[in-house]
Design a protein around this motif. Structure first.
Motif, PDB file in Angstrom:
ATOM      1  N   ASP A 640       0.815  -1.213   0.000  1.00 17.71           N
ATOM      2  CA  ASP A 640       0.000   0.000   0.000  1.00 17.71           C
ATOM      3  C   ASP A 640       0.851   1.267   0.000  1.00 17.71           C
ATOM      4  OD1 ASP A 640       0.843  -0.720   2.592  1.00 17.71           O
ATOM      5  OD2 ASP A 640      -0.706   0.535   3.499  1.00 17.71           O
ATOM      6  N   LEU A 641       2.146   1.131   0.303  1.00 19.15           N
ATOM      7  CA  LEU A 641       3.040   2.296   0.306  1.00 19.15           C
ATOM      8  C   LEU A 641       3.717   2.515  -1.045  1.00 19.15           C
ATOM      9  CD1 LEU A 641       4.763   1.804   3.790  1.00 19.15           C
ATOM     10  CD2 LEU A 641       2.850   3.307   3.220  1.00 19.15           C
ATOM     11  N   TYR A 642       3.612   1.529  -1.927  1.00 21.27           N
ATOM     12  CA  TYR A 642       4.195   1.677  -3.268  1.00 21.27           C
ATOM     13  C   TYR A 642       3.183   2.414  -4.135  1.00 21.27           C
ATOM     14  CZ  TYR A 642       6.288   0.534  -7.762  1.00 21.27           C
ATOM     15  OH  TYR A 642       6.859   0.616  -9.007  1.00 21.27           O
ATOM     16  N   GLN A 643       3.404   3.714  -4.313  1.00 18.72           N
ATOM     17  CA  GLN A 643       2.422   4.575  -4.976  1.00 18.72           C
ATOM     18  C   GLN A 643       3.100   5.336  -6.122  1.00 18.72           C
ATOM     19  OE1 GLN A 643       1.577   6.827  -1.451  1.00 18.72           O
ATOM     20  NE2 GLN A 643      -0.112   5.518  -0.825  1.00 18.72           N
ATOM     21  N   SER A 644       2.845   4.896  -7.329  1.00 16.94           N
ATOM     22  CA  SER A 644       3.489   5.542  -8.475  1.00 16.94           C
ATOM     23  C   SER A 644       2.969   6.955  -8.706  1.00 16.94           C
ATOM     24  CB  SER A 644       3.291   4.697  -9.737  1.00 16.94           C
ATOM     25  OG  SER A 644       1.919   4.473  -9.973  1.00 16.94           O
ATOM     26  N   LEU A 645       1.798   7.289  -8.141  1.00 15.31           N
ATOM     27  CA  LEU A 645       1.256   8.643  -8.281  1.00 15.31           C
ATOM     28  C   LEU A 645       1.573   9.505  -7.056  1.00 15.31           C
ATOM     29  CD1 LEU A 645      -2.217   7.862  -9.900  1.00 15.31           C
ATOM     30  CD2 LEU A 645      -0.150   8.721 -11.022  1.00 15.31           C
ATOM     31  N   HIS A 646       2.515   9.073  -6.241  1.00 16.84           N
ATOM     32  CA  HIS A 646       2.958   9.862  -5.091  1.00 16.84           C
ATOM     33  C   HIS A 646       3.512  11.200  -5.595  1.00 16.84           C
ATOM     34  CE1 HIS A 646       5.330  11.098  -1.610  1.00 16.84           C
ATOM     35  NE2 HIS A 646       4.789  10.127  -0.891  1.00 16.84           N
ATOM     36  N   PRO A 647       3.181  12.314  -4.938  1.00 15.04           N
ATOM     37  CA  PRO A 647       3.673  13.621  -5.411  1.00 15.04           C
ATOM     38  C   PRO A 647       5.185  13.671  -5.614  1.00 15.04           C
ATOM     39  CG  PRO A 647       1.991  13.935  -3.747  1.00 15.04           C
ATOM     40  CD  PRO A 647       2.255  12.457  -3.798  1.00 15.04           C
ATOM     41  N   MET A 673       3.835   2.455 -14.917  1.00 18.17           N
ATOM     42  CA  MET A 673       3.073   3.703 -14.876  1.00 18.17           C
ATOM     43  C   MET A 673       2.618   4.121 -16.270  1.00 18.17           C
ATOM     44  SD  MET A 673       4.386   7.136 -13.038  1.00 18.17           S
ATOM     45  CE  MET A 673       3.316   8.555 -12.795  1.00 18.17           C
ATOM     46  N   ALA A 674       3.459   3.841 -17.273  1.00 13.67           N
ATOM     47  CA  ALA A 674       3.130   4.224 -18.641  1.00 13.67           C
ATOM     48  C   ALA A 674       1.902   3.494 -19.154  1.00 13.67           C
ATOM     49  CB  ALA A 674       4.319   3.950 -19.564  1.00 13.67           C
ATOM     50  N   GLY A 675       1.617   2.304 -18.576  1.00 13.19           N
ATOM     51  CA  GLY A 675       0.476   1.525 -19.018  1.00 13.19           C
ATOM     52  C   GLY A 675      -0.807   1.824 -18.274  1.00 13.19           C
ATOM     53  N   ASP A 676      -0.769   2.759 -17.325  1.00  6.72           N
ATOM     54  CA  ASP A 676      -1.972   3.207 -16.615  1.00  6.72           C
ATOM     55  C   ASP A 676      -2.534   4.387 -17.388  1.00  6.72           C
ATOM     56  OD1 ASP A 676      -3.819   4.491 -15.029  1.00  6.72           O
ATOM     57  OD2 ASP A 676      -2.511   4.708 -13.297  1.00  6.72           O
ATOM     58  N   PRO A 677      -3.708   4.245 -18.014  1.00  4.63           N
ATOM     59  CA  PRO A 677      -4.242   5.330 -18.843  1.00  4.63           C
ATOM     60  C   PRO A 677      -4.326   6.674 -18.131  1.00  4.63           C
ATOM     61  CG  PRO A 677      -5.490   3.336 -19.211  1.00  4.63           C
ATOM     62  CD  PRO A 677      -4.563   3.042 -18.067  1.00  4.63           C
ATOM     63  N   GLY A 678      -4.672   6.665 -16.826  1.00  3.81           N
ATOM     64  CA  GLY A 678      -4.746   7.933 -16.093  1.00  3.81           C
ATOM     65  C   GLY A 678      -3.384   8.569 -15.935  1.00  3.81           C
ATOM     66  N   ALA A 679      -2.382   7.765 -15.563  1.00  2.89           N
ATOM     67  CA  ALA A 679      -1.027   8.279 -15.425  1.00  2.89           C
ATOM     68  C   ALA A 679      -0.472   8.699 -16.777  1.00  2.89           C
ATOM     69  CB  ALA A 679      -0.126   7.228 -14.792  1.00  2.89           C
ATOM     70  N   ALA A 680      -0.871   7.990 -17.841  1.00  5.28           N
ATOM     71  CA  ALA A 680      -0.381   8.319 -19.180  1.00  5.28           C
ATOM     72  C   ALA A 680      -0.776   9.736 -19.580  1.00  5.28           C
ATOM     73  CB  ALA A 680      -0.913   7.312 -20.195  1.00  5.28           C
ATOM     74  N   VAL A 681      -1.948  10.175 -19.150  1.00  7.27           N
ATOM     75  CA  VAL A 681      -2.386  11.555 -19.436  1.00  7.27           C
ATOM     76  C   VAL A 681      -1.401  12.544 -18.810  1.00  7.27           C
ATOM     77  CG1 VAL A 681      -4.223  13.254 -19.090  1.00  7.27           C
ATOM     78  CG2 VAL A 681      -4.803  10.866 -19.604  1.00  7.27           C
ATOM     79  N   LEU A 682      -0.996  12.282 -17.566  1.00 11.58           N
ATOM     80  CA  LEU A 682      -0.045  13.161 -16.884  1.00 11.58           C
ATOM     81  C   LEU A 682       1.315  13.130 -17.569  1.00 11.58           C
ATOM     82  CD1 LEU A 682      -0.799  12.321 -13.119  1.00 11.58           C
ATOM     83  CD2 LEU A 682      -1.847  14.071 -14.571  1.00 11.58           C
ATOM     84  N   LEU A 683       1.759  11.944 -17.966  1.00 11.14           N
ATOM     85  CA  LEU A 683       3.069  11.809 -18.601  1.00 11.14           C
ATOM     86  C   LEU A 683       3.109  12.550 -19.939  1.00 11.14           C
ATOM     87  CD1 LEU A 683       3.654   8.018 -17.814  1.00 11.14           C
ATOM     88  CD2 LEU A 683       4.790   9.969 -16.719  1.00 11.14           C
ATOM     89  N   MET A 684       2.018  12.474 -20.692  1.00 10.36           N
ATOM     90  CA  MET A 684       1.952  13.220 -21.952  1.00 10.36           C
ATOM     91  C   MET A 684       2.045  14.721 -21.678  1.00 10.36           C
ATOM     92  SD  MET A 684      -1.104  13.351 -24.806  1.00 10.36           S
ATOM     93  CE  MET A 684      -2.279  14.093 -23.665  1.00 10.36           C
ATOM     94  N   ALA A 685       1.327  15.166 -20.655  1.00 12.05           N
ATOM     95  CA  ALA A 685       1.342  16.594 -20.320  1.00 12.05           C
ATOM     96  C   ALA A 685       2.723  17.038 -19.856  1.00 12.05           C
ATOM     97  CB  ALA A 685       0.302  16.888 -19.247  1.00 12.05           C
ATOM     98  N   MET A 686       3.443  16.159 -19.164  1.00  8.36           N
ATOM     99  CA  MET A 686       4.799  16.502 -18.701  1.00  8.36           C
ATOM    100  C   MET A 686       5.756  16.721 -19.863  1.00  8.36           C
ATOM    101  SD  MET A 686       5.439  13.879 -15.532  1.00  8.36           S
ATOM    102  CE  MET A 686       4.367  13.828 -14.084  1.00  8.36           C
ATOM    103  N   GLY A 687       5.518  15.998 -20.975  1.00  8.27           N
ATOM    104  CA  GLY A 687       6.392  16.161 -22.125  1.00  8.27           C
ATOM    105  C   GLY A 687       7.144  14.922 -22.542  1.00  8.27           C
ATOM    106  N   GLU A 730      -5.078  10.293  -7.352  1.00 11.89           N
ATOM    107  CA  GLU A 730      -5.906   9.238  -7.945  1.00 11.89           C
ATOM    108  C   GLU A 730      -7.354   9.709  -8.099  1.00 11.89           C
ATOM    109  OE1 GLU A 730      -6.503   5.734  -9.607  1.00 11.89           O
ATOM    110  OE2 GLU A 730      -4.631   5.859  -8.462  1.00 11.89           O
ATOM    111  N   ALA A 731      -7.880  10.294  -7.035  1.00  7.94           N
ATOM    112  CA  ALA A 731      -9.277  10.737  -7.048  1.00  7.94           C
ATOM    113  C   ALA A 731      -9.506  11.832  -8.087  1.00  7.94           C
ATOM    114  CB  ALA A 731      -9.673  11.222  -5.656  1.00  7.94           C
ATOM    115  N   LEU A 732      -8.565  12.772  -8.172  1.00  8.62           N
ATOM    116  CA  LEU A 732      -8.732  13.872  -9.117  1.00  8.62           C
ATOM    117  C   LEU A 732      -8.664  13.381 -10.558  1.00  8.62           C
ATOM    118  CD1 LEU A 732      -9.147  16.872  -9.587  1.00  8.62           C
ATOM    119  CD2 LEU A 732      -6.653  17.172  -9.507  1.00  8.62           C
ATOM    120  N   ILE A 733      -7.759  12.458 -10.850  1.00  9.66           N
ATOM    121  CA  ILE A 733      -7.673  11.913 -12.211  1.00  9.66           C
ATOM    122  C   ILE A 733      -8.997  11.274 -12.603  1.00  9.66           C
ATOM    123  CG2 ILE A 733      -6.606  10.130 -13.644  1.00  9.66           C
ATOM    124  CD1 ILE A 733      -3.997  10.583 -12.130  1.00  9.66           C
ATOM    125  N   ASN A 734      -9.512  10.420 -11.715  1.00 10.06           N
ATOM    126  CA  ASN A 734     -10.782   9.740 -12.021  1.00 10.06           C
ATOM    127  C   ASN A 734     -11.924  10.739 -12.206  1.00 10.06           C
ATOM    128  OD1 ASN A 734      -9.692   7.163 -11.961  1.00 10.06           O
ATOM    129  ND2 ASN A 734     -10.008   6.923  -9.761  1.00 10.06           N
TER     130      ASN A 734
END
Length: 750
Positions: A640-647, A673-687, A730-734
């Motif tokens: 539960d402490l392994y959080q790829s969306l940790h700030p 992380m690249a295969g999580d569609p929600g995280a992928a949106v952030l990664l695209m935005a990062m560049g 996580e909540a905000l992405i969803n």
């Protein structure tokens, strides 16, 4: 105290059930600490604490005395979650008298909480008539035993949940994700050969046939032992020959055989009945004071294994697999996987192992939902039971309720429909509604990955795990062998680029023929550190890659676990040497791009320097998350402490992109992380220029990214970076994707 502790722990581990453990532990602690009372209170389903075992209080109070949280001294210990040591217990404000126990006679009180995974399971108490404050040694002893008891209670509770005839639905067990996906089916427990402690519990319908089967196996073992005795008669003393006679005597109907028959007559299968009897006798001998008799435990164990081998071999040969088999074992292997017809295997669960175990690698290649490292799973009790395998969350559910079944059936049906619906996206580019283009590549390791990757529209390979062929062999593959393997990958994807990571072993990826024994392997000799120390391995591998790329020119070489510039320069020097050698041999090559993996915090802070010297950067988000958060990603206890969306992880990823951009260097990410569609949106935005993932997730990611604009992604990223926890992210992405009419298609907490 140390000797007492060791003895108690051994006896606890050998006990058959929870009540046996509780009775044993109160008796042994009372004796070891020389007190007049030792008791155990366990939390019930309503949160109250029930007296479950005692030595010293009235036995009639067991199961009847119940304390609510904060009620009495026991309730205070449970609520405060810390020891309570009193010389005059009766004067304490929380003291409460229970006439059923007879405890008014006892003044001294020491209670410690029994805690497992931050949850209070019960309270362990010792008491004494004389007024006495227990010393630090006493307290430490009791705390140590409570910790030991916590694991046993947690496991026993779990076992009770799934025990035959006692089922409470939705028993959940956490592990780590081995392969994403969801499966529901019937458990098929595979136990290691002749392992007495791993025999699955099974019931039998034809008792007479099972008894006859047991007798046949006993007869076969008797014959083996008799033959061995005859062959060795001239080489053994009379005393040594007597061992074979002792073995034969133990197999007699009036001895072990008779005890097993009694259990079979109660409906238990022969292998389980035999293992249970042998373990009981082994424990009896092992606990004896006489050294000669204590050593006989090994003889009992040896005999037990011999008979069990026959019982298992015969039972396995006639095994019928259900159509929706979920393979379960202590440590699954590739050979076990091969025993199940492929069209019947829907999921896998391994008590031990990590996502880098051989079987997890094969599971991903075959796209079979898998959970690894389910440490508290009472797997021997699961055979033929209904299980859910949630490969997204690393979750196993036994005996699911009707409601949960319905929920997961809907998920499975939805996934199948989505997979079908996403097939039309295969030849479509990953392009946002505003025309921003992003490259979606795949991670591969076996040839089985290739066709599925191409079928799902992969535009290249962002990570080819070259260690997989090494892991699946019993020796180092030679240069020609490696060349053939790499050529298959390069040809299959040509002209698309293929990024080959140099050998990455160590940590949780061990080669059986090149063992690395370390106290802390993840911070030890792994990745590029190993191959730079063994340039002969590195040079052979690079030469094979270069030869394999001839006339294709689609090779990219990536260096794992780089932590400083000296390592990059040393690796570049060896790659140049290999290139010159291969060119001198007459091969015509194009020098491949060489990149650095950003996997450790040090590399994040030197990303700009690496970008200036490398052709590309690629973030390994799995290891980077692990090292940034100091969380072993294969350890279910801290899952539960392994959080790829940790700030902290998101900010590190931003820093890498900014460093790469400052040097006009391509940057990709190839972790989960690249295969999580929600995280992928952030990664695209990062560049990030390239997202590399498992082929299974590629259509889902493409579907989400094609459904929104870059501006919407940028806004989401800015809002996310202002948050302080992974759960908020996580909540905000969803929430945001839902408001935009985009379904995430990914269930981190289904």
């Amino acid at each position: 105290m140390l000797n007492s502790l060791r003895t108690i722990v051994q006896e606890v581990n050998a006990a058959r059930d929870l009540q046996s453990v509780l009775d044993l532990i109160v008796a042994r602690i009372k004796s070891a600490m020389n007190t007049q009372v030792c008791s155990v209170y366990l939390r019930d389903g309503k949160g109250a604490y029930v007296l479950m075992a005692t030595e010293g209080l009235h036995a009639s109070a067991v199961g009847k005395v119940t304390l609510k949280p904060e009620e009495g001294l026991v309730g205070r210990v449970a609520t405060r979650e810390e020891p309570l040591n009193l010389e005059h217990a009766e004067t304490h404000p929380s003291y409460q008298y229970f006439p059923e126990t007879g405890e008014e006679r006892f003044s001294s009180f020491l209670g410690v909480p029994v805690i497992h995974h931050r949850e209070v399971l019960g309270v362990l108490v010792v008491q004494q008539v004389e007024q006495r404050r227990f010393d630090e040694g006493d307290e430490a002893f009791l705390v140590t035993l409570s910790a030991q008891l916590a694991g046993v209670i947690a496991h026993a509770e779990a076992t009770g949940v799934v025990a035959v005839g006692k089922g409470t639905a939705d028993a959940k067990f956490m592990g780590t994700a081995g392969c994403a996906g969801v499966a529901m089916g019937e458990a098929v427990v595979i136990s290691p050969p002749a392992d007495l402690r791993s025999v699955p519990y099974q019931v039998v319908s034809d008792i007479d046939e099972e008894i006859a089967f047991f007798y046949r196996c006993l007869a076969a073992v008797r014959e083996d032992i008799g033959r061995m005795g005859e062959e060795l008669r001239t080489r053994l003393s009379r005393e040594e020959q007597a061992l074979f006679d002792a073995y034969l005597a133990m197999l007699d109907d009036a001895s072990l055989g008779g005890e097993v028959i009694e259990r079979i007559e109660n409906g238990v299968c022969a292998p389980f009945a035999w293992a249970e009897v042998i373990l009981e006798h082994e424990q009896t001998f092992a606990s004896m004071n006489d050294p000669y008799l204590r050593d006989r435990a090994a003889d009992v164990r040896d005999l037990g294994r011999r008979v069990l081998a026959y019982l298992q071999e015969s039972a396995q040969s006639c095994r019928v697999y259900p159509d929706n088999a979920i393979l379960v074992g202590e440590e699954l292997t590739a050979s076990m996987l091969g025993e199940v017809p492929p069209d019947k295997l829907v999921g896998m669960i391994s008590v031990e192992g990590s996502r880098n175990s051989h079987v997890a690698i094969l599971a991903r290649a075959m796209d079979i939902p898998t959970v690894m490292g389910v440490i508290d799973l009472p797997y021997t009790q699961l055979d033929s039971r209904t299980l859910i395998v949630d490969g997204y969350n690393g979750l196993v559910v036994s005996d699911p309720s009707t409601q949960l079944k319905r929920q997961y059936k809907a998920i499975i049906k939805e996934e199948q429909a989505l997979a079908k619906g996403l097939e039309s996206l295969r030849d479509q580019p990953c392009e946002t509604t505003c025309g921003h283009r992003l490259n979606l590549w795949v991670n591969t390791g076996l040839m089985a990955d290739v066709m599925r990757s191409l079928d799902r529209g992969a535009e290249g390979v962002g990570l080819y795990r070259t260690e997989v062929p090494f892991l699946l062999r019993d020796r180092f593959p030679g240069e020609e062998e490696q060349t053939r393997i790499y050529r298959q990958q390069l040809e299959a994807f040509a002209p698309r680029p293929v990024t080959m990571r140099t050998l990455d072993v160590g940590g949780d990826k061990a080669l059986p023929y090149f063992p690395i024994e370390e106290a802390n392997p993840f911070l030890g000799w792994r990745g590029l550190r190993v191959t730079l120390d063994h340039p002969e391995i590195f040079l052979v591998q690079v030469r094979a890659m270069l030869k394999a790329s001839e006339d294709l020119d689609n090779l990219r070489i990536m260096l794992p676990m780089v932590t400083n510039m000296a390592e990059l320069e040393a690796a570049n020097g060896l790659i140049m040497r290999a290139f010159n050698e291969v060119m001198e041999e007459g091969h015509r090559l194009v020098y491949p791009p060489v990149g650095v993996m950003i996997e450790v915090p040090a590399a994040v802070y030197q990303a700009r320097e690496f970008a200036a010297r490398a052709d590309f950067l690629s973030v390994g988000s799995n290891d980077l998350t692990q090292y940034l958060l100091a969380v072993d990603r294969n350890n279910a206890r801290v899952a539960d402490l392994y959080q790829s969306l940790h700030p902290a992880v998101l900010r590190a990823l931003m820093q890498v992109v900014e460093a790469a951009a400052s040097e006009d260097c391509d940057v990709s990410i190839c972790g989960e992380m690249a295969g999580d569609p929600g995280a992928a949106v952030l990664l695209m935005a990062m560049g990030y220029d390239i997202l590399s993932m498992s082929a299974t997730n590629l259509p889902k990611v493409k579907s989400v990214l094609r459904a929104l604009s870059r501006e919407q992604a940028d806004t989401l990223l800015q809002d996310v970076l202002a948050l302080t926890s992974a759960s908020e992210v996580e909540a905000l992405i969803n929430e945001r994707l839902t408001s935009l009419g985009v379904k995430r298609l990914y269930r981190p907490n289904a």
